[in-house]
Design an enzyme around this catalytic site. Structure first.
Site, PDB file in Angstrom:
ATOM      1  N   SER A   1       0.519  -0.844   0.204  1.00 18.34           N
ATOM      2  CA  SER A   1      -0.138   0.145  -0.249  1.00 18.34           C
ATOM      3  C   SER A   1       0.608   1.291   0.397  1.00 18.34           C
ATOM      4  O   SER A   1       0.434   2.319  -0.492  1.00 18.34           O
ATOM      5  CB  SER A   1      -0.892   0.052   1.663  1.00 18.34           C
TER       6      SER A   1
ATOM      7  N   GLU B   1      -9.763 -10.187   4.187  1.00 17.24           N
ATOM      8  CA  GLU B   1      -9.737  -7.917   4.110  1.00 17.24           C
ATOM      9  C   GLU B   1     -10.899  -7.854   3.295  1.00 17.24           C
ATOM     10  O   GLU B   1     -11.656  -8.761   2.800  1.00 17.24           O
ATOM     11  CB  GLU B   1      -7.987  -7.891   2.990  1.00 17.24           C
TER      12      GLU B   1
END
Ligand code: KIV
Length: 282
Positions: free
Chosen positions: A47, A184
């Site tokens: 990320s 997730e």
């Protein structure tokens, strides 16, 4: 100084129903803050593509970038369990390449473990990395690197049929030998089921409170990432606001001559200013 937690501490925490506090980190100062704050584990997530480099997604992130940032985090948090995130195409091309790249996180950056995305379809790769002696965290549910195939960054497992697929992935990842798993963006009913079915610690990012621990992206937690805020994020401070305000105040001070003040200036050694003036007269 707190003692660095090991995999066995995380297994014990699951057994004793003590929640694991997990956060991403991409650089030296943030890693220092995280260690001082008492985080149990840190993820050097890909990320960073969005949070540090301003890319639209994680796909362009390279192994080299991941290694550099992992080294910085390791230096900032020497007593915290650090996990390196395998970037897109570092483990999909061949099992040999996957094992080699996983090993780089340990050899070159001092990471304690690696994370990779995928369930059933990546099980044989997980097995090979585990057999090389590396601690592995699986990552299923919403897998950002393959979000194109999922139709975008969407929650997963929202129908019984889709939930069954997420559960199958979780079972495959555990059976392949992974030591931990990250879920997730799946509903709490699905993640609680998985957390109780699996013997390995199950971490959540956007998967509700029933997991063994929680992960947030540090840039979301501190209010630094501006582009969008996923539903599961809780913002604990407004770094963007605080820093922008500080920079505006600095601009104002410079422009009106209020900075630097006397306290910010070095002093000449006593008598040397007079000597210099005499010197310049000649
Ligand atoms: O890269 C990352 O930070 C991640 C999280 C989105 C789970 O993989």
């Amino acid at each position: 100084m707190t003692k660095k937690k090991s995999l066995f501490d995380f297994y014990l925490m699951k057994k004793e129903a003590k929640k694991i506090a997990f956060l991403t980190s991409y650089d030296f100062p943030t890693a220092q803050f995280a260690e001082a704050a008492g985080l149990d584990m840190l993820l050097v997530g890909d990320s960073l593509g969005m949070c540090v480099y301003g890319y639209e997604g994680t796909v362009p992130v390279t192994m080299e970038q991941m290694i550099y940032h992992s080294q910085a985090v390791r230096h900032g948090a020497p007593n915290t369990f650090v996990i390196g995130d395998m970037p897109f195409m570092s483990y999909q091309i061949s099992t040999e390449k996957a094992v080699e790249n996983a090993g780089r996180f340990l050899k070159e950056a001092g990471c304690d473990a690696i994370k990779l995305e995928g369930g059933v379809r990546i099980a044989s790769t997980i097995k090979a990395i585990v057999e090389a002696g590396i601690v592995v965290m699986g990552h299923i549910g919403l897998t950002p690197q393959s979000s194109g195939q999922l139709g975008g960054h969407k929650a997963q497992g929202r129908t019984a049929e889709a939930a069954r697929l997420v559960i199958d992935d979780a079972l495959a990842v555990q059976a392949a030998g992974a030591h931990m798993i990250l879920l997730e963006a799946v509903p709490p009913e699905v993640s609680s089921t998985i957390a109780s079915m699996l013997t390995i610690p199950v971490l959540s990012i956007g998967a509700g409170p029933g997991c063994d621990g929680q992960l947030l992206i540090v840039s979301d937690l501190i209010g630094q990432f501006q582009a969008f805020t996923p539903k599961f994020v809780k913002r604990y401070c407004d770094v963007a606001g605080i820093v922008t305000e500080a920079m505006k105040n600095y601009c104002d001070d410079v422009r009106k001559g209020a900075f630097p003040e006397d306290v910010h200036c070095y002093k000449m050694i006593e008598g040397e200013a007079d000597k210099l003036r005499e010197m310049l007269k000649k």
